[in-house]
Design an enzyme around this catalytic site. Structure first.
Site, PDB file in Angstrom:
ATOM      1  N   GLY A   1       0.834  -1.196   0.000  1.00 15.24           N
ATOM      2  CA  GLY A   1       0.000   0.000   0.000  1.00 15.24           C
ATOM      3  C   GLY A   1       0.866   1.243   0.000  1.00 15.24           C
ATOM      4  N   ARG A   2       0.310   2.344   0.476  1.00 20.44           N
ATOM      5  CA  ARG A   2       1.057   3.604   0.456  1.00 20.44           C
ATOM      6  C   ARG A   2       1.985   3.765   1.643  1.00 20.44           C
ATOM      7  NH1 ARG A   2      -3.564   7.121  -0.217  1.00 20.44           N
ATOM      8  NH2 ARG A   2      -2.421   8.530   1.129  1.00 20.44           N
TER       9      ARG A   2
ATOM     10  N   CYS B   1       3.575  -6.291  -2.536  1.00 21.89           N
ATOM     11  CA  CYS B   1       3.203  -5.065  -3.235  1.00 21.89           C
ATOM     12  C   CYS B   1       4.275  -3.980  -3.063  1.00 21.89           C
ATOM     13  CB  CYS B   1       1.833  -4.613  -2.724  1.00 21.89           C
ATOM     14  SG  CYS B   1       1.019  -3.338  -3.685  1.00 21.89           S
ATOM     15  N   HIS B   2       3.897  -2.824  -2.510  1.00 20.85           N
ATOM     16  CA  HIS B   2       4.827  -1.719  -2.308  1.00 20.85           C
ATOM     17  C   HIS B   2       5.769  -1.939  -1.118  1.00 20.85           C
ATOM     18  CE1 HIS B   2       1.946   0.165  -5.002  1.00 20.85           C
ATOM     19  NE2 HIS B   2       2.782   1.183  -5.160  1.00 20.85           N
TER      20      HIS B   2
ATOM     21  N   GLU C   1       5.990   3.967   1.350  1.00 19.72           N
ATOM     22  CA  GLU C   1       6.676   5.130   0.758  1.00 19.72           C
ATOM     23  C   GLU C   1       7.157   6.108   1.824  1.00 19.72           C
ATOM     24  OE1 GLU C   1       3.314   8.396  -0.571  1.00 19.72           O
ATOM     25  OE2 GLU C   1       3.532   6.609  -1.811  1.00 19.72           O
TER      26      GLU C   1
ATOM     27  N   TYR D   1       4.626  -4.796  -6.663  1.00 16.19           N
ATOM     28  CA  TYR D   1       3.697  -4.147  -7.584  1.00 16.19           C
ATOM     29  C   TYR D   1       4.538  -3.634  -8.759  1.00 16.19           C
ATOM     30  CZ  TYR D   1      -0.169  -1.451  -9.353  1.00 16.19           C
ATOM     31  OH  TYR D   1      -1.167  -0.970 -10.160  1.00 16.19           O
TER      32      TYR D   1
END
Length: 191
Positions: free
Chosen positions: A87-88, A117-118, A91, A137
Site C-alpha cells: 500500500g502507500r 506489493c509496495h 513510501e 507491484y
C-alpha cells in the site's frame, strides 16, 4: 511459540494488512503489528486497492487496524520472521532509519522475510535487495532494479521465493504468499 514482526502503517493496503496478520495468528504465531511513531492500541487507517480496469489500482477507505505492539519496544533479535504490508505506507515508512535497521537485521541474520506489493520500497531503502530476485507491484519494479535487485514479472496471483525472501505483486497472491512464507518459517500444515 515463534514470533513474527509485522510492519504496517497509515494507508497500508487493507487486505495486505488484515489478511496476513490474521492468517499468521491463525496458524499459531505470535504476531506483533507495529508502525513507527505509534503505540500499542493505536490504529492505522488502511486503504483498499482494487483492480477495476484502470491503468493502476483504485483506492478507497479501508478499516482502522489496531496495532498490538509499540514499535519503540521492538528488539529485532527476538523475532523469527518479518512481514511487510504494501500500500502507500511503505513510501513514508522507508524514511525511518530505525525501521530500516530492523529490516537489515533480518537479512544479516538470514531470517524469513515476506514483503507484498509496495513493501519492496522498504527493502530497497534498507539496501537489502542487491543480487536478489524479487517481485512487487509492477510500478515499484524500477526501484528494485535501481537498488541492484532483479525484478521478477510474475502473475498477480503468484509469489516469488529467493532464499529467505518471499515477495508477491499484490493481495490476489495471498494464498501463495502466505503458503511460501510458512514454508520458509518451517511450518508444517497437514490436511
Amino acid at each position: 511459540m515463534k514470533k513474527i514482526l509485522f510492519l504496517t502503517g497509515d494507508f497500508a493496503e487493507d487486505y495486505e494488512t488484515m489478511v496476513p496478520f490474521q492468517m499468521l495468528e491463525m496458524v499459531g504465531y505470535e504476531v506483533h503489528a507495529v508502525c513507527p511513531g505509534k503505540k500499542k492500541g493505536e490504529t492505522v487507517k488502511t486503504a483498499i486497492h482494487d483492480f477495476e480496469g484502470d491503468q493502476t489500482y483504485s483506492e478507497k477507505p479501508g478499516h482502522n487496524f489496531a496495532l498490538n505492539y509499540s514499535f519503540k519496544d521492538v528488539k529485532a533479535e527476538q523475532y523469527d520472521g518479518l512481514v511487510i504490508a504494501g500500500g502507500r505506507a511503505p513510501e513514508y515508512l522507508r524514511l525511518n532509519k530505525d525501521l530500516l535497521e530492523v529490516v537489515k537485521h533480518f537479512f544479516v541474520a538470514n531470517k524469513p522475510v515476506a514483503a507484498i506489493c509496495h513493501g519492496a520500497q522498504i527493502l530497497t531503502a534498507a539496501n537489502v535487495v542487491k543480487g536478489r530476485k524479487l517481485t512487487c507491484y509492477p510500478a515499484v519494479g524500477p526501484e528494485v532494479t535501481l537498488a541492484g535487485g532483479e525484478y521478477q514479472d510474475i502473475p498477480v496471483t503468484d509469489a516469488y521465493v529467493d532464499r529467505n525472501l518471499v515477495t508477491s505483486p499484490a493481495w490476489p497472491a495471498h494464498p501463495a504468499f502466505i503458503r511460501e512464507f510458512l514454508k520458509i518459517m518451517g511450518a508444517k500444515i497437514q490436511i
